[in-house]
Write an enzyme that holds these catalytic residues in place. Sequence first.
Site, PDB file in Angstrom:
ATOM      1  N   GLU A 116     -66.828  69.007-127.440  1.00 41.96           N
ATOM      2  CA  GLU A 116     -65.777  68.335-126.649  1.00 41.96           C
ATOM      3  C   GLU A 116     -64.573  69.257-126.685  1.00 41.96           C
ATOM      4  OE1 GLU A 116     -66.197  65.612-125.014  1.00 41.96           O
ATOM      5  OE2 GLU A 116     -68.038  64.845-125.898  1.00 41.96           O
ATOM      6  N   LYS A 118     -66.090  68.695-141.494  1.00 43.25           N
ATOM      7  CA  LYS A 118     -65.001  69.628-141.805  1.00 43.25           C
ATOM      8  C   LYS A 118     -63.811  69.267-140.911  1.00 43.25           C
ATOM      9  CE  LYS A 118     -63.339  73.349-140.307  1.00 43.25           C
ATOM     10  NZ  LYS A 118     -61.906  73.051-140.513  1.00 43.25           N
ATOM     11  N   GLY A 136     -65.257  76.494-129.209  1.00 38.24           N
ATOM     12  CA  GLY A 136     -66.463  75.782-128.755  1.00 38.24           C
ATOM     13  C   GLY A 136     -67.543  76.747-128.285  1.00 38.24           C
ATOM     14  N   GLU A 141     -54.313  75.637-121.160  1.00 38.31           N
ATOM     15  CA  GLU A 141     -53.968  74.428-121.896  1.00 38.31           C
ATOM     16  C   GLU A 141     -52.813  74.744-122.847  1.00 38.31           C
ATOM     17  OE1 GLU A 141     -56.786  72.996-124.840  1.00 38.31           O
ATOM     18  OE2 GLU A 141     -56.492  70.965-124.097  1.00 38.31           O
ATOM     19  N   GLY A 160     -62.680  70.583-130.232  1.00 36.66           N
ATOM     20  CA  GLY A 160     -61.644  71.577-130.458  1.00 36.66           C
ATOM     21  C   GLY A 160     -61.446  72.401-129.204  1.00 36.66           C
ATOM     22  N   SER A 161     -60.976  73.620-129.395  1.00 34.79           N
ATOM     23  CA  SER A 161     -60.642  74.464-128.245  1.00 34.79           C
ATOM     24  C   SER A 161     -61.892  75.025-127.574  1.00 34.79           C
ATOM     25  CB  SER A 161     -59.758  75.621-128.714  1.00 34.79           C
ATOM     26  OG  SER A 161     -60.479  76.414-129.638  1.00 34.79           O
ATOM     27  N   THR A 162     -61.743  75.388-126.318  1.00 37.04           N
ATOM     28  CA  THR A 162     -62.854  75.987-125.573  1.00 37.04           C
ATOM     29  C   THR A 162     -63.254  77.321-126.207  1.00 37.04           C
ATOM     30  OG1 THR A 162     -62.292  74.839-123.559  1.00 37.04           O
ATOM     31  CG2 THR A 162     -63.484  76.913-123.297  1.00 37.04           C
TER      32      THR A 162
END
Length: 490
Positions: free
Chosen positions: A256, A180, A238, A390, A233-235
């Site tokens: 990641e 995706k 995640g 971030e 992607g983003s924390t």
Amino acid sequence: MFNVSDLKLDGRALIDGKRVQGAAVFSKTSPVDGRVLCEVTRGGEAEIDLAVTAARAAFEDARWRGLAPAQRKRVLVKFSDLLLAHADELALTETLDMGKPVRYARAVDVNSAANCIRWYGEAVDKVYDEIAPTGKSSLALITREPVGVVGVIVPWNYPMIMAAWKIAPALAAGNSIVLKPSEKSPLTALRLAELALEAGIPPGVFNVVPGFGQEAGEPLALHMDVDCIAFTGSTKVGKRIHVMAGLSNLKRAWTELGGKSPNIVFADCPDLDRAVEAAVGSVFFNQGESCNAPSRLLVEASIKDKFLEKALALVPRYAPANPLLPDTIMGALVDKTQMDTVLGYIAAGQSEGAKLIAGGAQVMGDTGGFYVEPTIFDGVTNRMRIAQEEIFGPVLSVLSFTDAAEAVRMANDSIYGLQAAVWTSDINKAHGVARALKAGTVHVNQYDEDDITVPFGGVKQSGVGRDKSLHAFDKYTELKTTWIRIDSPL
Ligand code: NAD
């Protein structure tokens, strides 16, 4: 010479070797100038289920995993060659889809993705299994087996590279895949799946379902017949991926995630000009939309003014321009939402008392695209949001320190631990600081060196697991032990 007018963009999902429209679509617009590119399948539970069913069937009948590693290698090498043969088309598609300069889409994104696919193809018939050192009455084989159906969810900043880092080792190991891509950059992933078919990867082995995170990503992460989910992607998302893995079938989850990488420059830095070039070039590369961007610059107080003077002299080089032009090195941010986020952080930096010394504004608004000036803040302290969060845009936060202990303390005072750098002529200091930094990768006297042979990933909330290198096979294979009794008088 390939032109934008030659592009035939097709946003339909690719499931079981066929293009599938799906129940709903969305319009994909370009961040370059706001033009509508094409309609894209808005995947949901039904399309994800169809793709997982196709991937499961392909895995169970062994149409791909049953091939000898050398045969899978040949197909993957051809797949890589096809990326290079379509490099101009893929690069233009990437630029239109997510706004990066076409020169980098061509030279970096296409080439890295092709190299990654070739490297794992080449590797797969060169890795051996193991025999354990047990007694002579038995033989214990330790073999690696593909995990099964791998769900892959990727972001929009390096769409082809992020996909390749996951699909290449997963395919080489014999798995089936449902990918995706981000709803903000779905088009090259769909083209990759077509090229994979052309290379000889059997239908059903590599499926792509575009769509939004909650509508398509969640059903994939929650699916009871997906054995592994590989996410970049983003924390924030995640963390949800690990929860969804636990709430469903305890699928393996690899994440990641984000970063706020510290770049520490000591006064005894061996080459100040090189350090400045790297600090500025790496944070503004890809419009600052890089997980490993060195977005926190920690400079020893005694050289900070000199460093910033040199940095400011480089800023005009990064003035945004149309990314379709061959000389452009700073393009458009991916969409209005991301631009507003970046502008919001710039406003936060000013209101928290940091000193804006370059950029800070939206530009080229008349194009219909989303462009922000390269921006530098001086006088940042580690408690400010622009030092901790971030931003994922062209914004550099500059802090200063007086000794190595303070630099390490500030560098490690972060929820992230993706990358870090240290610049010094003192080998002892370089080793000591590198060891003390909590990061997946530490650079010494350079930034952004990159090679497919080394692992990439972070510690702390920058994620779990490593992409790239032979270690990535650990994510997409299970170890199996087979005990064989040996009845022999000899
Ligand atoms: P994001 O987390 O918003 O989205 C990433 C992907 O997850 C997209 O495909 C999105 O559709 C999907 N998604 C969103 N919500 C979901 C949900 N609830 N369930 C399942 N899937 C969902 O991140 P982004 O904005 O696309 O990308 C930027 C982030 O990616 C940054 O934090 C960046 O640091 C990180 N990143 C990390 C690396 C790395 O290797 N560590 C590399 C590139 C980008």
